[in-house]
Design a protein around this motif. Sequence first.
Motif, PDB file in Angstrom:
ATOM      1  N   THR A   1      22.871  57.946  34.179  1.00  0.00           N
ATOM      2  CA  THR A   1      22.957  58.304  32.762  1.00  0.00           C
ATOM      3  C   THR A   1      23.706  57.216  32.005  1.00  0.00           C
ATOM      4  OG1 THR A   1      25.057  59.476  32.969  1.00  0.00           O
ATOM      5  CG2 THR A   1      23.030  60.761  33.374  1.00  0.00           C
ATOM      6  N   ILE A   2      23.657  57.292  30.687  1.00  0.00           N
ATOM      7  CA  ILE A   2      24.361  56.307  29.857  1.00  0.00           C
ATOM      8  C   ILE A   2      25.853  56.338  30.160  1.00  0.00           C
ATOM      9  CG2 ILE A   2      25.072  55.764  27.494  1.00  0.00           C
ATOM     10  CD1 ILE A   2      22.253  56.509  26.594  1.00  0.00           C
ATOM     11  N   ILE A   3      26.422  57.518  30.240  1.00  0.00           N
ATOM     12  CA  ILE A   3      27.864  57.622  30.468  1.00  0.00           C
ATOM     13  C   ILE A   3      28.244  57.111  31.858  1.00  0.00           C
ATOM     14  CG2 ILE A   3      28.023  59.998  31.280  1.00  0.00           C
ATOM     15  CD1 ILE A   3      30.464  60.140  29.219  1.00  0.00           C
ATOM     16  N   GLU A   4      27.387  57.309  32.851  1.00  0.00           N
ATOM     17  CA  GLU A   4      27.651  56.751  34.182  1.00  0.00           C
ATOM     18  C   GLU A   4      27.560  55.227  34.153  1.00  0.00           C
ATOM     19  OE1 GLU A   4      26.169  60.381  37.076  1.00  0.00           O
ATOM     20  OE2 GLU A   4      24.699  58.914  36.366  1.00  0.00           O
ATOM     21  N   GLY A   5      26.614  54.705  33.384  1.00  0.00           N
ATOM     22  CA  GLY A   5      26.505  53.259  33.216  1.00  0.00           C
ATOM     23  C   GLY A   5      27.750  52.680  32.542  1.00  0.00           C
ATOM     24  N   LEU A   6      28.235  53.387  31.520  1.00  0.00           N
ATOM     25  CA  LEU A   6      29.465  52.958  30.850  1.00  0.00           C
ATOM     26  C   LEU A   6      30.656  53.012  31.802  1.00  0.00           C
ATOM     27  CD1 LEU A   6      28.937  54.750  27.425  1.00  0.00           C
ATOM     28  CD2 LEU A   6      28.751  52.292  27.882  1.00  0.00           C
ATOM     29  N   PHE A   7      30.677  54.040  32.653  1.00  0.00           N
ATOM     30  CA  PHE A   7      31.729  54.172  33.660  1.00  0.00           C
ATOM     31  C   PHE A   7      31.744  52.939  34.567  1.00  0.00           C
ATOM     32  CE2 PHE A   7      32.738  55.108  38.061  1.00  0.00           C
ATOM     33  CZ  PHE A   7      33.985  55.704  37.982  1.00  0.00           C
ATOM     34  N   TRP A   8      30.592  52.587  35.124  1.00  0.00           N
ATOM     35  CA  TRP A   8      30.526  51.459  36.053  1.00  0.00           C
ATOM     36  C   TRP A   8      30.806  50.140  35.347  1.00  0.00           C
ATOM     37  CZ3 TRP A   8      31.505  52.149  40.761  1.00  0.00           C
ATOM     38  CH2 TRP A   8      31.141  53.326  41.396  1.00  0.00           C
ATOM     39  N   PHE A   9      30.230  49.968  34.166  1.00  0.00           N
ATOM     40  CA  PHE A   9      30.485  48.747  33.395  1.00  0.00           C
ATOM     41  C   PHE A   9      31.979  48.574  33.161  1.00  0.00           C
ATOM     42  CE2 PHE A   9      31.706  47.280  29.150  1.00  0.00           C
ATOM     43  CZ  PHE A   9      31.383  45.938  29.269  1.00  0.00           C
ATOM     44  N   SER A  10      32.628  49.602  32.642  1.00  0.00           N
ATOM     45  CA  SER A  10      34.046  49.512  32.290  1.00  0.00           C
ATOM     46  C   SER A  10      34.927  49.347  33.515  1.00  0.00           C
ATOM     47  CB  SER A  10      34.474  50.752  31.498  1.00  0.00           C
ATOM     48  OG  SER A  10      33.746  50.829  30.295  1.00  0.00           O
ATOM     49  N   SER A  11      34.615  50.071  34.575  1.00  0.00           N
ATOM     50  CA  SER A  11      35.419  49.986  35.796  1.00  0.00           C
ATOM     51  C   SER A  11      35.369  48.592  36.406  1.00  0.00           C
ATOM     52  CB  SER A  11      34.944  51.017  36.821  1.00  0.00           C
ATOM     53  OG  SER A  11      35.169  52.329  36.344  1.00  0.00           O
ATOM     54  N   LEU A  12      34.234  47.931  36.300  1.00  0.00           N
ATOM     55  CA  LEU A  12      34.103  46.571  36.829  1.00  0.00           C
ATOM     56  C   LEU A  12      34.582  45.513  35.830  1.00  0.00           C
ATOM     57  CD1 LEU A  12      30.651  46.942  38.601  1.00  0.00           C
ATOM     58  CD2 LEU A  12      32.926  46.882  39.662  1.00  0.00           C
ATOM     59  N   TYR A  13      34.402  45.797  34.541  1.00  0.00           N
ATOM     60  CA  TYR A  13      34.760  44.837  33.499  1.00  0.00           C
ATOM     61  C   TYR A  13      36.251  44.502  33.508  1.00  0.00           C
ATOM     62  CZ  TYR A  13      34.964  42.533  28.977  1.00  0.00           C
ATOM     63  OH  TYR A  13      35.169  41.618  27.984  1.00  0.00           O
ATOM     64  N   ILE A  14      37.086  45.487  33.811  1.00  0.00           N
ATOM     65  CA  ILE A  14      38.529  45.279  33.747  1.00  0.00           C
ATOM     66  C   ILE A  14      39.070  44.403  34.877  1.00  0.00           C
ATOM     67  CG2 ILE A  14      38.949  47.435  32.509  1.00  0.00           C
ATOM     68  CD1 ILE A  14      39.959  48.560  35.265  1.00  0.00           C
ATOM     69  N   LEU A  15      38.356  44.345  35.988  1.00  0.00           N
ATOM     70  CA  LEU A  15      38.883  43.678  37.180  1.00  0.00           C
ATOM     71  C   LEU A  15      39.295  42.217  36.968  1.00  0.00           C
ATOM     72  CD1 LEU A  15      36.757  45.263  40.031  1.00  0.00           C
ATOM     73  CD2 LEU A  15      39.136  45.736  39.396  1.00  0.00           C
ATOM     74  N   PRO A  16      38.480  41.371  36.333  1.00  0.00           N
ATOM     75  CA  PRO A  16      38.919  39.976  36.164  1.00  0.00           C
ATOM     76  C   PRO A  16      40.221  39.845  35.372  1.00  0.00           C
ATOM     77  CG  PRO A  16      36.590  40.194  35.628  1.00  0.00           C
ATOM     78  CD  PRO A  16      37.121  41.577  35.830  1.00  0.00           C
ATOM     79  N   PHE A  17      40.418  40.720  34.401  1.00  0.00           N
ATOM     80  CA  PHE A  17      41.633  40.646  33.589  1.00  0.00           C
ATOM     81  C   PHE A  17      42.859  41.020  34.424  1.00  0.00           C
ATOM     82  CE2 PHE A  17      38.078  41.588  30.750  1.00  0.00           C
ATOM     83  CZ  PHE A  17      38.106  40.428  29.988  1.00  0.00           C
ATOM     84  N   TRP A  18      42.723  42.093  35.206  1.00  0.00           N
ATOM     85  CA  TRP A  18      43.828  42.487  36.083  1.00  0.00           C
ATOM     86  C   TRP A  18      44.098  41.411  37.140  1.00  0.00           C
ATOM     87  CZ3 TRP A  18      47.273  45.788  34.748  1.00  0.00           C
ATOM     88  CH2 TRP A  18      46.948  46.890  33.957  1.00  0.00           C
ATOM     89  N   ILE A  19      43.056  40.881  37.732  1.00  0.00           N
ATOM     90  CA  ILE A  19      43.224  39.858  38.771  1.00  0.00           C
ATOM     91  C   ILE A  19      43.941  38.635  38.202  1.00  0.00           C
ATOM     92  CG2 ILE A  19      41.966  38.212  40.227  1.00  0.00           C
ATOM     93  CD1 ILE A  19      39.946  40.575  40.733  1.00  0.00           C
ATOM     94  N   MET A  20      43.567  38.231  37.007  1.00  0.00           N
ATOM     95  CA  MET A  20      44.225  37.084  36.372  1.00  0.00           C
ATOM     96  C   MET A  20      45.697  37.388  36.093  1.00  0.00           C
ATOM     97  SD  MET A  20      42.085  34.541  36.087  1.00  0.00           S
ATOM     98  CE  MET A  20      42.725  33.485  34.812  1.00  0.00           C
ATOM     99  N   MET A  21      45.998  38.574  35.565  1.00  0.00           N
ATOM    100  CA  MET A  21      47.398  38.920  35.285  1.00  0.00           C
ATOM    101  C   MET A  21      48.209  39.036  36.574  1.00  0.00           C
ATOM    102  SD  MET A  21      47.450  41.527  32.020  1.00  0.00           S
ATOM    103  CE  MET A  21      46.370  42.778  32.713  1.00  0.00           C
ATOM    104  N   TRP A  22      47.582  39.550  37.652  1.00  0.00           N
ATOM    105  CA  TRP A  22      48.287  39.707  38.928  1.00  0.00           C
ATOM    106  C   TRP A  22      48.595  38.380  39.591  1.00  0.00           C
ATOM    107  CZ3 TRP A  22      44.309  43.609  41.305  1.00  0.00           C
ATOM    108  CH2 TRP A  22      44.515  44.876  40.776  1.00  0.00           C
ATOM    109  N   PHE A  23      47.552  37.562  39.750  1.00  0.00           N
ATOM    110  CA  PHE A  23      47.660  36.388  40.599  1.00  0.00           C
ATOM    111  C   PHE A  23      47.868  35.071  39.868  1.00  0.00           C
ATOM    112  CE2 PHE A  23      45.153  39.469  43.139  1.00  0.00           C
ATOM    113  CZ  PHE A  23      46.081  39.662  44.153  1.00  0.00           C
ATOM    114  N   ALA A  24      47.615  35.038  38.579  1.00  0.00           N
ATOM    115  CA  ALA A  24      47.814  33.812  37.794  1.00  0.00           C
ATOM    116  C   ALA A  24      48.445  34.154  36.446  1.00  0.00           C
ATOM    117  CB  ALA A  24      46.475  33.100  37.604  1.00  0.00           C
ATOM    118  N   PRO A  25      49.599  34.822  36.468  1.00  0.00           N
ATOM    119  CA  PRO A  25      50.178  35.310  35.220  1.00  0.00           C
ATOM    120  C   PRO A  25      50.539  34.219  34.220  1.00  0.00           C
ATOM    121  CG  PRO A  25      51.757  35.555  37.019  1.00  0.00           C
ATOM    122  CD  PRO A  25      50.444  35.131  37.623  1.00  0.00           C
ATOM    123  N   ASN A  26      50.871  33.042  34.686  1.00  0.00           N
ATOM    124  CA  ASN A  26      51.272  31.963  33.781  1.00  0.00           C
ATOM    125  C   ASN A  26      50.173  30.948  33.508  1.00  0.00           C
ATOM    126  OD1 ASN A  26      54.081  32.653  33.261  1.00  0.00           O
ATOM    127  ND2 ASN A  26      54.332  32.331  35.456  1.00  0.00           N
TER     128      ASN A  26
END
Length: 165
Positions: A3-28
């Motif tokens: 469904t659309i909402i399931e697609g939004l769920f997967w998109f959003s859940s995966l979309y955030i990962l690069p931002f978190w990974i960058m803040m975790w491992f390369a904060p500066n």
Amino acid sequence: MLTIIEGLFWFSSLYILPFWIMMWFAPNNSKTKQLMNNEWLFLAPLLVAYTIAVIPHLPEILLALSSEMPTPSLVVDMFAESDVILVGWLHFLAFDLMMGRWVWQRLVATDKPIYISMPILFLCMMVAPLGCLVGMIVTRDFESIKSSSSLGAGTASLASDFFIS
């Protein structure tokens, strides 16, 4: 079928990962700073996904929350629908990333090493209010550092941190 909402769920859940990974491992890293200082890049897509998901349920959510004082049973009833649970998840993702970014800014400004910043930012991703509290405690010297440096006016509050980068 997805469904659309399931697609939004997967998109959003995966979309955030690069931002978190960058803040975790390369904060500066300059790339991390560039990404996290552009709310149109790190947050706007999550807000659009949330908006698409919430609009069909907005009348019932507003009615449920405004017709009476929210109670635990009212909230449980409201979240009994799978679509509303997914809307809540999208809300969590956006809030967690926004709070994580705020804490990340404080950690970078106070020059905390990665072995301190990474676990705190991980907490922000998993349980944002707890991660935010731990981040505030660890960066309690932020105000004195901010006032004695060129961080600029407006970095003290969440609203100004978020909207004035």
